[in-house]
Design a protein around this motif. Structure first.
Motif, PDB file in Angstrom:
ATOM      1  N   LYS A  18       0.790  -1.301  -0.214  1.00  0.00           N
ATOM      2  CA  LYS A  18       0.121   0.067   0.181  1.00  0.00           C
ATOM      3  C   LYS A  18       0.825   1.327  -0.008  1.00  0.00           C
ATOM      4  O   LYS A  18       0.603   2.424  -0.357  1.00  0.00           O
ATOM      5  N   GLN A  19       2.222   1.117   0.616  1.00  0.00           N
ATOM      6  CA  GLN A  19       2.806   2.480   0.691  1.00  0.00           C
ATOM      7  C   GLN A  19       3.246   2.903  -0.921  1.00  0.00           C
ATOM      8  O   GLN A  19       3.331   4.000  -0.966  1.00  0.00           O
ATOM      9  N   VAL A  20       3.154   1.926  -1.829  1.00  0.00           N
ATOM     10  CA  VAL A  20       3.565   2.532  -3.096  1.00  0.00           C
ATOM     11  C   VAL A  20       2.564   3.445  -3.714  1.00  0.00           C
ATOM     12  O   VAL A  20       2.607   4.383  -4.184  1.00  0.00           O
ATOM     13  N   LEU A  21       1.082   3.226  -3.211  1.00  0.00           N
ATOM     14  CA  LEU A  21       0.086   3.950  -3.446  1.00  0.00           C
ATOM     15  C   LEU A  21       0.337   5.508  -3.052  1.00  0.00           C
ATOM     16  O   LEU A  21      -0.547   6.188  -3.737  1.00  0.00           O
ATOM     17  N   ALA A  22       1.236   5.630  -2.251  1.00  0.00           N
ATOM     18  CA  ALA A  22       1.159   6.907  -1.710  1.00  0.00           C
ATOM     19  C   ALA A  22       2.118   7.909  -2.474  1.00  0.00           C
ATOM     20  O   ALA A  22       2.282   9.038  -2.009  1.00  0.00           O
ATOM     21  N   VAL A  23       2.847   7.411  -3.238  1.00  0.00           N
ATOM     22  CA  VAL A  23       3.941   7.730  -4.027  1.00  0.00           C
ATOM     23  C   VAL A  23       3.282   9.122  -4.692  1.00  0.00           C
ATOM     24  O   VAL A  23       2.487   8.646  -5.735  1.00  0.00           O
ATOM     25  N   GLN A 266       0.171 -15.134  -6.504  1.00  0.00           N
ATOM     26  CA  GLN A 266      -0.396 -13.760  -6.270  1.00  0.00           C
ATOM     27  C   GLN A 266       0.909 -12.952  -6.723  1.00  0.00           C
ATOM     28  O   GLN A 266       1.825 -13.376  -6.785  1.00  0.00           O
ATOM     29  N   TYR A 267       0.599 -11.863  -7.010  1.00  0.00           N
ATOM     30  CA  TYR A 267       1.697 -10.824  -7.459  1.00  0.00           C
ATOM     31  C   TYR A 267       1.364  -9.571  -6.921  1.00  0.00           C
ATOM     32  O   TYR A 267       0.295  -8.952  -6.735  1.00  0.00           O
ATOM     33  N   GLU A 268       2.650  -8.634  -7.233  1.00  0.00           N
ATOM     34  CA  GLU A 268       2.451  -7.391  -6.824  1.00  0.00           C
ATOM     35  C   GLU A 268       1.831  -6.605  -7.673  1.00  0.00           C
ATOM     36  O   GLU A 268       1.916  -6.770  -8.911  1.00  0.00           O
ATOM     37  N   ASN A 269       1.385  -5.258  -7.222  1.00  0.00           N
ATOM     38  CA  ASN A 269       0.910  -4.258  -8.345  1.00  0.00           C
ATOM     39  C   ASN A 269       1.710  -2.997  -7.981  1.00  0.00           C
ATOM     40  O   ASN A 269       1.959  -2.728  -6.873  1.00  0.00           O
ATOM     41  N   ASP A 270       1.881  -2.106  -9.036  1.00  0.00           N
ATOM     42  CA  ASP A 270       2.057  -0.900  -8.792  1.00  0.00           C
ATOM     43  C   ASP A 270       1.118   0.168  -9.452  1.00  0.00           C
ATOM     44  O   ASP A 270       0.565  -0.052 -10.527  1.00  0.00           O
ATOM     45  N   LEU A 271       1.174   1.435  -8.604  1.00  0.00           N
ATOM     46  CA  LEU A 271       0.300   2.337  -9.164  1.00  0.00           C
ATOM     47  C   LEU A 271       1.370   3.400  -9.905  1.00  0.00           C
ATOM     48  O   LEU A 271       2.469   3.552  -9.400  1.00  0.00           O
ATOM     49  N   PRO A 272       1.069   3.912 -11.132  1.00  0.00           N
ATOM     50  CA  PRO A 272       1.910   4.663 -11.483  1.00  0.00           C
ATOM     51  C   PRO A 272       2.076   6.128 -10.634  1.00  0.00           C
ATOM     52  O   PRO A 272       1.418   6.545 -10.228  1.00  0.00           O
ATOM     53  N   GLY A 314       3.586  -0.205 -26.868  1.00  0.00           N
ATOM     54  CA  GLY A 314       4.219   0.879 -26.440  1.00  0.00           C
ATOM     55  C   GLY A 314       3.597   1.780 -25.214  1.00  0.00           C
ATOM     56  O   GLY A 314       4.132   2.617 -24.612  1.00  0.00           O
ATOM     57  N   THR A 315       2.466   1.050 -24.690  1.00  0.00           N
ATOM     58  CA  THR A 315       1.881   1.698 -23.367  1.00  0.00           C
ATOM     59  C   THR A 315       2.654   1.603 -22.355  1.00  0.00           C
ATOM     60  O   THR A 315       3.239   0.500 -21.995  1.00  0.00           O
ATOM     61  N   LYS A 316       2.632   2.431 -21.218  1.00  0.00           N
ATOM     62  CA  LYS A 316       3.420   2.314 -19.785  1.00  0.00           C
ATOM     63  C   LYS A 316       2.194   2.861 -18.957  1.00  0.00           C
ATOM     64  O   LYS A 316       1.518   3.882 -19.161  1.00  0.00           O
ATOM     65  N   PRO A 317       2.475   2.526 -17.486  1.00  0.00           N
ATOM     66  CA  PRO A 317       1.622   3.054 -16.654  1.00  0.00           C
ATOM     67  C   PRO A 317       1.780   4.420 -16.393  1.00  0.00           C
ATOM     68  O   PRO A 317       2.943   4.824 -16.172  1.00  0.00           O
ATOM     69  N   ALA A 347     -12.750  13.722 -23.364  1.00  0.00           N
ATOM     70  CA  ALA A 347     -12.521  13.342 -22.006  1.00  0.00           C
ATOM     71  C   ALA A 347     -10.734  13.019 -21.988  1.00  0.00           C
ATOM     72  O   ALA A 347     -10.090  13.330 -22.781  1.00  0.00           O
ATOM     73  N   THR A 348     -10.194  12.707 -20.740  1.00  0.00           N
ATOM     74  CA  THR A 348      -8.919  12.528 -20.668  1.00  0.00           C
ATOM     75  C   THR A 348      -8.940  11.252 -19.630  1.00  0.00           C
ATOM     76  O   THR A 348      -9.384  11.181 -18.751  1.00  0.00           O
ATOM     77  N   LEU A 349      -7.932  10.254 -20.157  1.00  0.00           N
ATOM     78  CA  LEU A 349      -7.594   9.074 -19.173  1.00  0.00           C
ATOM     79  C   LEU A 349      -6.409   8.858 -18.880  1.00  0.00           C
ATOM     80  O   LEU A 349      -5.452   9.617 -19.805  1.00  0.00           O
ATOM     81  N   MET A 350      -5.719   8.099 -18.289  1.00  0.00           N
ATOM     82  CA  MET A 350      -4.380   7.765 -17.703  1.00  0.00           C
ATOM     83  C   MET A 350      -4.394   6.144 -17.531  1.00  0.00           C
ATOM     84  O   MET A 350      -5.098   5.580 -16.815  1.00  0.00           O
ATOM     85  N   ILE A 351      -3.325   5.612 -18.272  1.00  0.00           N
ATOM     86  CA  ILE A 351      -3.182   4.081 -18.197  1.00  0.00           C
ATOM     87  C   ILE A 351      -2.622   3.723 -16.710  1.00  0.00           C
ATOM     88  O   ILE A 351      -1.641   4.404 -16.181  1.00  0.00           O
ATOM     89  N   PHE A 352      -3.129   2.822 -15.847  1.00  0.00           N
ATOM     90  CA  PHE A 352      -2.723   2.526 -14.864  1.00  0.00           C
ATOM     91  C   PHE A 352      -2.204   1.055 -14.520  1.00  0.00           C
ATOM     92  O   PHE A 352      -1.493   0.672 -13.681  1.00  0.00           O
TER      93      PHE A 352
END
Length: 384
Positions: A18-23, A266-272, A314-317, A347-352
């Motif tokens: 969860k701490q990754v999500l705070a970045v 199970q695997y880890e996830n990162d928020l961009p 070519g997409t990246k989070p 609209a505007t969107l962001m890849i996550f």
């Protein structure tokens, strides 16, 4: 360390951090998808400040980076170009509630940074590599720093959904049954899985297959671009004999476990951790919105959608895209011709979260409902 588990990439089962999500603005070199080439070109116009952009802004609890960026910039995704980092601290880009942001100017370009008591002079000096006049020690919980977007809006898809190729599910373990011949089971109950590779003492996710992503190629032939798997439970392998493993279900996620559900590591996830502007040669053109998650209708602000562009395109989070609605076809009142009106940016969107052929994206803002089939394009950079 990554392992390949019967064709599916397996991340070490350390759980979701969860701490990754705070970045908020973690731009350190340790984050693999961050590229220093996104810095503004000297020949490119600086980002346009809003007419009512504040000279001073105090960060509040509940703010997101997108909200803060939008207070200053007409194009919030260009925030990195005006953010003053401090290379002398371990995490120079994190901001916290209570931080005072100052609007400064450097070489005729806007520069925003955290006031440490010495105003814009100090912000500019630290940004250029100078030392702070008043070294300070700051202790903050990672969970207090400003997140990119509200976690609760994407948690389901960030933590509990993946897209895999159809062939990768060959020989994957699956739920065989449960105690007492139960058809459906949940947390606290025991189930049995059949298949090789399950290790006693390891944690696993139990996944249910959703509708496949079926597309049509240039020759009119249908093909499967990916299978969506939704995690319905977490489990611990407690025993094993031959190809039968005993699993204790520890958590349930919005559904019960059924026979035939897949069992995957199970695997880890990162928020961009930043908004990463794209250019036309980074991502293959022609992308579209192909699914609205959690709905059979249209998407709006805060919705999650799937787009038909993935890592192979070519997409990246963190990448930001503009969404365009197809222009209507009208009849010319003079010539009676059928004329298609220009596409409209809505609209505007962001890849996550990206997969091979597809990506999940979060709708940051929307003027009109987004329908399946809406086009996505990199945001225009020249006039923003």
């Amino acid at each position: 360390m990554k392992k390949v588990f019967n064709g599916i990439v397996n991340f070490r089962a350390t759980g979701f951090k969860k701490q990754v999500l705070a970045v908020a603005l973690c731009l350190s070199a340790s984050v693999a998808y961050i590229d220093s080439t996104v810095a503004a070109s000297p020949n490119q116009n600086p980002p346009s400040l809003k007419a009512n952009a504040p000279q001073v802004y105090v960060v509040k609890r509940g703010d997101t980076l997108w909200d803060i960026s939008g207070k200053f910039l007409s194009s919030p995704w260009r925030w990195k170009e005006i953010w003053a980092s401090n290379p002398h601290v371990k995490n120079p880009h994190w901001i916290y509630p209570g931080d005072k942001l100052l609007m400064c100017t450097l070489d005729g370009r806007p520069l925003i940074g955290v006031d440490e008591g010495d105003g814009c002079d100090g912000i500019i000096r630290r940004h250029q590599g100078g030392t702070s006049l008043k070294p300070q020690v700051r202790v903050e919980s990672l969970n207090n720093s400003i997140s990119v977007i509200p976690l609760q809006h994407i948690k389901q898809w960030l933590e509990h959904s993946i897209v895999v190729s159809p062939e990768s599910l060959t020989n994957i373990p699956y739920i065989l049954g449960a105690t007492d011949n139960r058809v459906i089971t949940g947390a606290g109950q025991t189930v049995y899985a059949r298949g090789n590779g399950l290790v006693v003492g390891q944690r696993y996710g139990v996944y249910r297959q959703a509708d496949p992503y079926m597309f049509v190629d240039a020759k009119g032939k249908k093909y499967n671009a990916g299978l969506e798997l939704v995690e319905v439970a977490s489990a611990l392998a407690v025993a094993g004999e031959n190809d039968i493993a005993t699993l204790e279900l520890t958590d349930s996620y919005n559904a019960e476990v059924r026979r035939g559900d897949y069992v995957l590591p199970q695997y880890e996830n990162d928020l961009p951790s930043l908004f990463y502007p794209t250019t036309t040669n980074e991502v293959t053109s022609g992308g579209k919105v192909v699914r609205v998650q959690g709905s059979i209708g249209t998407a709006a602000q805060h919705s999650v959608v799937t787009v038909d562009r993935g890592r192979l395109q070519g997409t990246k989070p963190g990448q930001v895209f503009s969404v365009y609605q197809q222009g209507e076809v009208v009849r010319d009142p003079k010539t009676k011709e059928a004329i298609k009106l220009p596409n409209q940016q809505i609209a505007t969107l962001m890849i996550f979260k990206s997969f091979d052929q597809l990506s999940y994206a979060y709708v940051l803002e929307s003027a009109l409902p987004i329908k399946v089939g809406a086009e996505i394009q990199p945001p225009a950079m020249s006039n923003n």
